[in-house]
Design a protein around this motif. Sequence first.
Motif, short mmCIF file in Angstrom:
data_model
loop_
_atom_site.label_atom_id
_atom_site.label_comp_id
_atom_site.label_asym_id
_atom_site.label_seq_id
_atom_site.Cartn_x
_atom_site.Cartn_y
_atom_site.Cartn_z
N VAL A 1 18.90 -51.97 1.35
CA VAL A 1 18.79 -50.98 2.41
C VAL A 1 18.69 -51.68 3.76
CG1 VAL A 1 16.26 -50.86 2.36
CG2 VAL A 1 17.60 -48.84 3.07
N SER A 2 19.02 -50.91 4.80
CA SER A 2 18.84 -51.39 6.16
C SER A 2 17.52 -50.87 6.70
CB SER A 2 20.00 -50.91 7.05
OG SER A 2 19.78 -51.27 8.39
N GLU A 3 16.71 -51.77 7.25
CA GLU A 3 15.39 -51.41 7.73
C GLU A 3 15.34 -51.45 9.25
OE1 GLU A 3 12.69 -54.07 5.87
OE2 GLU A 3 12.90 -53.18 3.87
N ARG A 4 14.53 -50.57 9.81
CA ARG A 4 14.35 -50.49 11.26
C ARG A 4 12.91 -50.76 11.62
NH1 ARG A 4 12.66 -46.22 14.54
NH2 ARG A 4 12.73 -44.84 12.72
N PHE B 1 16.88 -54.20 13.63
CA PHE B 1 17.45 -53.83 12.34
C PHE B 1 17.62 -55.08 11.48
CE2 PHE B 1 18.92 -50.78 15.48
CZ PHE B 1 18.50 -49.58 14.91
N SER B 2 17.26 -54.95 10.24
CA SER B 2 17.43 -56.03 9.26
C SER B 2 18.07 -55.45 8.02
CB SER B 2 16.09 -56.69 8.93
OG SER B 2 15.18 -55.74 8.41
N GLN B 3 18.90 -56.23 7.39
CA GLN B 3 19.66 -55.77 6.23
C GLN B 3 19.34 -56.65 5.04
OE1 GLN B 3 21.89 -53.10 6.31
NE2 GLN B 3 22.10 -53.27 4.09
N ASN B 4 18.96 -56.02 3.93
CA ASN B 4 18.81 -56.77 2.69
C ASN B 4 19.82 -56.26 1.67
OD1 ASN B 4 17.77 -54.32 1.73
ND2 ASN B 4 15.65 -54.95 2.12
N LYS B 5 19.62 -56.60 0.43
CA LYS B 5 20.61 -56.24 -0.59
C LYS B 5 20.62 -54.75 -0.89
CE LYS B 5 20.49 -60.71 -2.95
NZ LYS B 5 20.27 -61.41 -4.25
N LYS C 1 15.80 -57.51 18.41
CA LYS C 1 16.31 -57.34 17.05
C LYS C 1 15.43 -56.37 16.28
CE LYS C 1 17.96 -60.03 13.11
NZ LYS C 1 18.06 -61.37 12.51
N ASP D 1 27.31 -51.12 16.18
CA ASP D 1 26.12 -51.64 16.83
C ASP D 1 26.45 -52.03 18.27
OD1 ASP D 1 24.27 -54.22 17.48
OD2 ASP D 1 23.23 -52.82 16.16
N LYS E 1 21.50 -42.66 14.13
CA LYS E 1 21.23 -43.46 15.32
C LYS E 1 21.89 -42.81 16.53
CE LYS E 1 21.24 -47.80 12.71
NZ LYS E 1 21.90 -49.12 12.53
#
Length: 549
Positions: free
Chosen positions: A428-431, A422-426, A420, A288, A489
Amino acid sequence: MAKRHAPEPLDELLGAASPASKKSRTAEVETPRNENGVSFATPSQLDEAVAGEGSHSSDGDEDPDEAAPPVPLRQANPAEGYDDLYLDTIDRQVLDFDFEKLCSVSLSNINVYACLVCGKYFQGRGPKSHAYFHALDEDHHVFINLETQRVYVLPEGYEVKSKSLDDIKYVSDPRYTKREVASIDRSRRKSWTLAGREYTPGFVGINNIKENDYLNVVVQALSHVPPLRNFFLLEDFSRATELVKRCSILFRKIWNARAFKAHVSPHELLQEIAVRSNKRFTLTAQSDPVEFLSWFLNNLHLGLGGSKSRPGSSMIQRTFQGRLKVESQAITARADATDRLRFEEAAQVRADVVRFLLLTLDLPAAPLFQDELERNIIPQVPLTAILSKYDGRSAQEHHAQRKRYRLLHPLPPYLIFHVKRFSQNKFVSERNPTIVTFDARNLDVSPYVEPNPAEWPASEPIWYDLVANVVHEAVRTREDVADSGDERKTWKAQVRDRATGEWVSCQDLYVEKVQSELLYLGETYLQIWERRREPRPAAAAGASKHANF
């Protein structure tokens, strides 16, 4: 057969002196030694040695089986009339000094020379060195020391001081004067490569070796911050850390007006970054840009002798560091509370002052459903709307606490914004694809700063102009499956040419102009804003003088 008797008995020879020991013929010639401790003989000394052989050969006691050791044919200076010998074998097209200075045989980084005929790196130049054997095996004779920029001819070993090699020395290690640096942003400059290709110094491509485009965009953005750029172009970092040295070399090569090629390679800097970060940032795995920027700035700060406790102790902090007021309040359960994030006057509020190098901006949640026309639209949000996070009134929830933020005077010369996405959960990574709209000029930051009449009147705007804009692009990796969702990316940097006011887009080796009105169409991820230099308002100057009195 009977043994022959000795003419003299051994008892009578006990007092006789022993025969003189034999000396090497070369010992009689005092051969001088060069700076590496290797002996060399001048032609006159060699003639004396040959003449001496005739006198020794007449001595019948000398053993013909003992051969004299050869004298290395090393010269302190080129023979008269042969100053430019072998210089016509130099091939400037193959020279590339951007790679890490390692011997191609021993992988050592000590006393490395580059062959100016084939471009390969070798260690040393003595009679037992790899460069010496390369000169004998490949018939390549001209080498440059990558540390001292001195050129030698091997195997003879003498130094070449021809002015025709100055362009190679400059490309290997560009140096600038204060006058040259001061004129960078004042006039438009054009240069040409060896192949006749036109390019603009400072706006050159950076090689993407494999997956290091995240580093390329950060280097492009930082190299166009004038105080930081001028610092790395002019200062002497011979005693600094290796990270600072290699960063300075890369900056100097980006702004080189006499380059052989219209691009540079960050390989040397990447290798040092991989070592110092324990393989966290490498050229084989994409990272990143914001994470790398944060790590890079902090390590440059420490490499420049900066302190962890004393603010403004390095050029990094003097350029980017600012202060932020953070008010926090514990969230309490109330049955009649209509706004869970509303600050309560009766509750205890804790205020802290923290220092920052970059500010994070949060995007609103992207819509989940289609619009009334059954089309997926890309939402847009103004930059001033997401900057309201720092107006001192909007509250946010963080770990069971309400928090409010406000910038404090004095503001830093340059502000770095991180959008910001990108967010990450348990799982998948979301855009978040929300577009941030902005004007490249005239960003007023005064609504987000705590009023301080001693520094700046509250009614006066504080203008910032955009310097660099890093954009994210999503590229599908499987075009045959429309709904596969596999994306890769990619990053590109948009930087402003201060001499012409034009904007240039740099994506790896591709450099092209872009209109300033179209900058916001991409997914902005990282921005650097420069505070406009304006005369200080008289009210602030008077208030400051009264406060000091």
